[in-house]
Scaffold this motif. Structure first.
Motif, short mmCIF file in Angstrom:
data_model
loop_
_atom_site.label_atom_id
_atom_site.label_comp_id
_atom_site.label_asym_id
_atom_site.label_seq_id
_atom_site.Cartn_x
_atom_site.Cartn_y
_atom_site.Cartn_z
N LYS A 1 -9.39 -9.23 6.35
CA LYS A 1 -8.16 -8.54 5.93
C LYS A 1 -6.93 -9.21 6.55
CE LYS A 1 -6.85 -5.02 8.28
NZ LYS A 1 -5.51 -5.42 8.77
N GLN B 1 -3.89 -11.06 4.49
CA GLN B 1 -2.53 -10.53 4.57
C GLN B 1 -1.53 -11.62 4.94
OE1 GLN B 1 -3.27 -7.35 7.39
NE2 GLN B 1 -3.14 -5.78 5.79
N CYS C 1 -6.79 4.44 3.56
CA CYS C 1 -6.58 3.10 3.01
C CYS C 1 -5.37 3.07 2.09
CB CYS C 1 -7.83 2.65 2.26
SG CYS C 1 -7.77 0.94 1.70
N GLN D 1 -1.96 1.03 3.86
CA GLN D 1 -2.00 -0.40 3.55
C GLN D 1 -0.66 -1.13 3.68
OE1 GLN D 1 -4.46 -2.53 2.99
NE2 GLN D 1 -3.17 -4.26 2.43
N THR E 1 -0.04 -4.19 6.46
CA THR E 1 0.37 -5.56 6.16
C THR E 1 1.60 -5.94 6.98
OG1 THR E 1 -0.51 -5.43 3.90
CG2 THR E 1 1.16 -7.11 4.32
N TYR F 1 -0.05 -5.06 -0.72
CA TYR F 1 -1.46 -4.70 -0.82
C TYR F 1 -2.39 -5.91 -0.75
CZ TYR F 1 -0.31 0.14 -1.60
OH TYR F 1 0.14 1.43 -1.42
N SER G 1 -6.23 -5.66 0.44
CA SER G 1 -6.57 -4.24 0.32
C SER G 1 -8.07 -4.01 0.12
CB SER G 1 -5.79 -3.58 -0.83
OG SER G 1 -6.00 -4.26 -2.05
N HIS H 1 -9.48 -4.41 3.40
CA HIS H 1 -9.04 -3.25 4.19
C HIS H 1 -9.92 -2.05 3.90
CE1 HIS H 1 -5.49 -0.46 5.54
NE2 HIS H 1 -6.44 -0.57 6.44
#
Length: 327
Positions: free
Chosen positions: A45, A49, A241, A245, A249, A292, A295, A298
């Motif tokens: 993740k 990002q 989530c 999110q 980020t 996102y 995501s 995530h």
């Protein structure tokens, strides 16, 4: 005059309670079990990002998607790469979830009493406030650990994305940052951390308790069943989530951004001033999709992490109370 003895029911109520300290410790244990499972998804993740940070569409992509990032990390760095940042992740989870799980109930009961309601009442607004407050406490305490965790997870000797920070271990990371930036460096991004964790915490425990109470109230599942804990945790993970999110980020980018000296000679972030500035710049260059990024990874992190944390927390507390109250 001797005080009247407590009734059997009163003794049972006292015996059934878990103190704030006990809740903190048990919550920390549950969180450490969860982070061992979820850390590889957190690494993926973080890297997704940072990929294409503040770049228009068409930029070179090192990783195509979450599964691709997982495979490439495994091939190039092995299990060590997938578990980067695990040490500070353990320490952070003890502080964050120990605070979040340990302080949630005392905060919720206290807010209920403050507004003139019974402590045991489940009121949506006071539950959200308690969740956000307990999360903010944990995020503040654990900020230096989350900072070095994010930087260690972003580091890749084979396929780097974003700014790269190499540290030998957690202690080397903390000392390096402190030598370069003093205390200011260790609290870098704390505003983003509080925003992220408050948003996640505001829905995590309230959605978990709401789901669990309704499952029990309508006779769908028994109150002490592991299936009840599992179903409630799954709903909670999905809620966290979705809500958290964008702030997550922003936090990753705030932590990992390079630094530069301003006119006063202070080290400041080279890309973003604060989390709102980060979200706005990300939106301008990358659109909503930029918020996102990662995501999928995530969700693959937050779902099992939330499920294991909350389910393990309930199971551990129930087991602990049985052992403690049997003596």
């Amino acid at each position: 005059m001797a005080s009247p003895s407590k009734s059997k029911s009163e003794v049972q109520v006292v015996a059934g309670k878990v103190s704030t300290i006990e809740g903190f410790i048990l919550g920390g244990i549950a969180a450490c079990i969860a982070v061992t499972i979820s850390n590889p998804a957190e690494v993926i993740k973080t890297r997704l990002q940072l990929q294409g940070e503040l770049a228009k569409e068409g930029a070179v992509r090192v990783y195509q998607h979450a599964p691709d990032a997982f495979v490439k990390t495994w091939r190039n760095e092995g299990i060590r790469g997938l578990q980067r940042g695990l040490g500070p992740a353990y320490m952070y989870q003890i502080l964050l979830n120990g605070s979040r799980l340990g302080f949630y109930e005392p905060f919720r009961r206290g807010i209920n009493e403050l507004v003139g309601r019974l402590p045991e009442e489940q009121i949506p607004i006071t539950s959200v406030l308690a969740g956000a407050s307990s999360g903010a406490v944990g995020a503040s305490l654990g900020n230096p650990l989350f900072l070095i965790k994010a930087r260690m997870q972003a580091y890749s000797p084979a396929l780097p994305v974003g700014a790269q920070h190499y540290y030998k271990n957690s202690f080397d990371a903390l000392s390096t940052i402190y030598r370069a930036e003093r205390f200011r460096g260790l609290v870098r991004g704390i505003d983003a951390a509080i925003l992220r964790t408050s948003m996640g915490s505001s829905v995590q425990l309230p959605s978990y308790n709401f789901t669990k109470n309704h499952l029990v109230k309508h006779g769908i599942l028994p109150s002490e069943s592991a299936w009840t804990f599992l179903a409630s945790s799954t709903v909670s993970g999905a809620c966290v989530c979705v809500v958290m999110q964008p702030a997550d980020t922003a936090l990753t980018r705030m932590y990992n951004q390079p630094t530069t000296r301003n006119a006063e000679g202070k080290l400041v972030g080279a890309l973003y001033k604060n989390p709102i500035d980060c979200l706005w710049k990300t939106f301008k260059t990358e659109g909503v999709r930029g918020w996102y990024k990662g995501s999928t990874a995530h969700f693959l992190r937050i779902a099992p992490h939330t499920i294991v944390t909350l389910t393990a927390n309930d199971l551990i507390i129930n087991f602990y109370k049985k052992v403690r109250d049997s003596h």
